[in-house]
Design a protein around this motif. Structure first.
Motif, PDB file in Angstrom:
ATOM      1  N   VAL A   1       0.840  -1.202   0.000  1.00 56.63           N
ATOM      2  CA  VAL A   1       0.000   0.000   0.000  1.00 56.63           C
ATOM      3  C   VAL A   1       0.873   1.249   0.000  1.00 56.63           C
ATOM      4  O   VAL A   1       1.852   1.333   0.741  1.00 56.63           O
ATOM      5  CB  VAL A   1      -0.925   0.034   1.240  1.00 56.63           C
ATOM      6  N   SER A   2       0.504   2.205  -0.832  1.00 61.78           N
ATOM      7  CA  SER A   2       1.100   3.537  -0.808  1.00 61.78           C
ATOM      8  C   SER A   2       0.096   4.482  -0.179  1.00 61.78           C
ATOM      9  O   SER A   2      -1.042   4.587  -0.649  1.00 61.78           O
ATOM     10  CB  SER A   2       1.422   4.017  -2.226  1.00 61.78           C
ATOM     11  N   VAL A   3       0.510   5.157   0.892  1.00 65.13           N
ATOM     12  CA  VAL A   3      -0.332   6.160   1.539  1.00 65.13           C
ATOM     13  C   VAL A   3       0.125   7.516   1.020  1.00 65.13           C
ATOM     14  O   VAL A   3       1.276   7.918   1.231  1.00 65.13           O
ATOM     15  CB  VAL A   3      -0.217   6.098   3.071  1.00 65.13           C
TER      16      VAL A   3
ATOM     17  N   ILE B   1       2.297   6.292  10.581  1.00 67.16           N
ATOM     18  CA  ILE B   1       3.472   5.519  10.995  1.00 67.16           C
ATOM     19  C   ILE B   1       3.089   4.404  11.966  1.00 67.16           C
ATOM     20  O   ILE B   1       3.653   3.311  11.919  1.00 67.16           O
ATOM     21  CB  ILE B   1       4.517   6.458  11.639  1.00 67.16           C
ATOM     22  N   ASN B   2       2.118   4.640  12.818  1.00 67.37           N
ATOM     23  CA  ASN B   2       1.758   3.685  13.875  1.00 67.37           C
ATOM     24  C   ASN B   2       0.711   2.648  13.461  1.00 67.37           C
ATOM     25  O   ASN B   2       0.015   2.096  14.306  1.00 67.37           O
ATOM     26  CB  ASN B   2       1.287   4.448  15.117  1.00 67.37           C
ATOM     27  N   GLN B   3       0.624   2.351  12.183  1.00 69.16           N
ATOM     28  CA  GLN B   3      -0.320   1.343  11.699  1.00 69.16           C
ATOM     29  C   GLN B   3       0.111  -0.059  12.117  1.00 69.16           C
ATOM     30  O   GLN B   3       1.306  -0.367  12.172  1.00 69.16           O
ATOM     31  CB  GLN B   3      -0.428   1.407  10.170  1.00 69.16           C
TER      32      GLN B   3
ATOM     33  N   TYR C   1      -6.542  12.249  10.590  1.00 68.92           N
ATOM     34  CA  TYR C   1      -5.985  11.321  11.579  1.00 68.92           C
ATOM     35  C   TYR C   1      -6.658   9.985  11.339  1.00 68.92           C
ATOM     36  O   TYR C   1      -7.881   9.925  11.231  1.00 68.92           O
ATOM     37  CB  TYR C   1      -6.293  11.822  13.000  1.00 68.92           C
ATOM     38  N   ILE C   2      -5.861   8.910  11.241  1.00 72.11           N
ATOM     39  CA  ILE C   2      -6.452   7.591  11.015  1.00 72.11           C
ATOM     40  C   ILE C   2      -6.118   6.683  12.196  1.00 72.11           C
ATOM     41  O   ILE C   2      -5.087   6.837  12.852  1.00 72.11           O
ATOM     42  CB  ILE C   2      -5.992   6.963   9.684  1.00 72.11           C
ATOM     43  N   LEU C   3      -7.000   5.736  12.455  1.00 78.07           N
ATOM     44  CA  LEU C   3      -6.790   4.766  13.531  1.00 78.07           C
ATOM     45  C   LEU C   3      -5.675   3.794  13.156  1.00 78.07           C
ATOM     46  O   LEU C   3      -5.393   3.579  11.972  1.00 78.07           O
ATOM     47  CB  LEU C   3      -8.074   4.005  13.819  1.00 78.07           C
ATOM     48  N   THR C   4      -5.062   3.160  14.148  1.00 77.20           N
ATOM     49  CA  THR C   4      -3.943   2.247  13.903  1.00 77.20           C
ATOM     50  C   THR C   4      -4.350   1.040  13.054  1.00 77.20           C
ATOM     51  O   THR C   4      -3.504   0.386  12.465  1.00 77.20           O
ATOM     52  CB  THR C   4      -3.333   1.742  15.229  1.00 77.20           C
ATOM     53  N   THR C   5      -5.631   0.743  12.985  1.00 75.70           N
ATOM     54  CA  THR C   5      -6.128  -0.412  12.218  1.00 75.70           C
ATOM     55  C   THR C   5      -6.588  -0.031  10.810  1.00 75.70           C
ATOM     56  O   THR C   5      -7.092  -0.880  10.078  1.00 75.70           O
ATOM     57  CB  THR C   5      -7.310  -1.057  12.960  1.00 75.70           C
ATOM     58  N   HIS C   6      -6.438   1.232  10.437  1.00 83.93           N
ATOM     59  CA  HIS C   6      -7.009   1.726   9.175  1.00 83.93           C
ATOM     60  C   HIS C   6      -6.547   0.904   7.963  1.00 83.93           C
ATOM     61  O   HIS C   6      -7.375   0.389   7.208  1.00 83.93           O
ATOM     62  CB  HIS C   6      -6.649   3.202   8.988  1.00 83.93           C
ATOM     63  N   LEU C   7      -5.254   0.767   7.773  1.00 82.36           N
ATOM     64  CA  LEU C   7      -4.752   0.042   6.601  1.00 82.36           C
ATOM     65  C   LEU C   7      -5.069  -1.443   6.670  1.00 82.36           C
ATOM     66  O   LEU C   7      -5.446  -2.047   5.665  1.00 82.36           O
ATOM     67  CB  LEU C   7      -3.245   0.251   6.449  1.00 82.36           C
ATOM     68  N   SER C   8      -4.948  -2.047   7.845  1.00 81.62           N
ATOM     69  CA  SER C   8      -5.228  -3.485   7.956  1.00 81.62           C
ATOM     70  C   SER C   8      -6.703  -3.779   7.698  1.00 81.62           C
ATOM     71  O   SER C   8      -7.043  -4.787   7.070  1.00 81.62           O
ATOM     72  CB  SER C   8      -4.789  -4.035   9.311  1.00 81.62           C
TER      73      SER C   8
END
Length: 194
Positions: free
Chosen positions: A6-8, A27-29, A96-103
Motif C-alpha cells: 500500500v502507498s499512503v 506511521i503507527n499502523q 488522523y487515522i486509527l492504527t487499524t485503518h490500513l489493515s
C-alpha cells in the motif's frame, strides 16, 4: 512494485498544526509493507520541516516531494506517479487515522475496499455509519453515493493501483470543490466490486 502492498499518499499545504499527528497516525499502523508519500504543495509555514523531522524517525519507506503551490489535485497526482504500492490510500495533511485503518482496508481487498468512519470535532464524535453489505458492485455503490444514501470520504477507500494506472486516472486540477468525490466515482466506475 518492490513488494509494497500500500502507498499512503499525503498532500500537505500549510498543515504545521496537524501534520505531525497525521504522519504519526500513519506511521503507527498495525500493518506491514507500506510506504508513505508526502507531497508538500508549496507550504509557506514550517510544514516541510516537520515532515522531514517526523519521517526521519521511522524505518517505513517514504518519499517527500516538494512542489510549487499547484493545488491538492496536482499534489495527489504527483504522489500517485511516485507510488510503488499495489494499492493506494489517500490521507490529507490534517486527517488522523486509527492504527487499524490500513489493515481493515486491506483484509478484504479485491479492487476497492471501504471502511466506516467516525468524525471527531474537539470533544464530540459523530455516530458511525455502518455498512450492512460485505460486498456490492461498484455500480450499486456509485448509485448509493450519488443518492446520498452512503457517505463517502476519500480516505475511506483503498484503490487498486493498476486500475488507476492502466486507465490513466487522475484528479482533475480544475475541479476545486469535490475533486475527491469526482476522482473516487470516476475510479470506481472502472471496477467490478468494492
Amino acid at each position: 512494485m518492490d513488494n509494497i502492498k500500500v502507498s499512503v499518499i499525503v498532500p500537505v499545504y500549510n498543515c504545521s498544526e496537524y501534520i505531525s499527528t497525521t504522519l504519526n497516525s500513519i506511521i503507527n499502523q498495525n500493518f506491514d509493507n507500506y510506504e508513505i508519500i508526502v507531497i508538500d504543495d508549496g507550504s509557506s509555514d514550517n510544514s516541510l520541516d516537520i515532515i522531514y523531522e517526523t519521517l526521519s524517525q521511522t524505518d517505513i519507506p517514504h518519499k517527500i516531494i516538494h512542489q510549487r503551490n499547484s493545488g491538492v489535485s496536482v499534489a495527489r497526482n504527483n504522489g500517485m506517479e511516485m507510488a510503488r504500492g499495489q494499492y493506494f490510500v489517500f490521507v490529507d495533511g490534517d486527517d488522523y487515522i486509527l492504527t487499524t485503518h490500513l489493515s481493515e482496508l486491506y483484509k478484504n481487498i479485491d479492487e476497492f475496499s471501504l471502511v466506516q468512519f467516525v468524525k471527531k470535532d474537539q470533544d464530540k464524535t459523530s455516530n458511525p455509519y455502518f455498512y450492512h453489505q460485505e460486498e456490492m458492485s461498484t455500480e450499486e455503490f456509485i448509485k448509493k453515493e450519488l443518492m446520498m444514501e452512503m457517505p463517502l470520504k476519500l480516505w475511506q477507500v483503498m484503490y487498486k493501483a493498476d486500475i488507476i494506472k492502466n486507465n490513466d486516472l487522475k484528479f482533475t486540477p480544475s475541479v476545486v470543490y469535490g475533486e475527491d468525490t469526482e476522482f473516487a466515482l470516476k475510479t470506481l466506475s472502472f471496477g467490478d466490486k468494492k
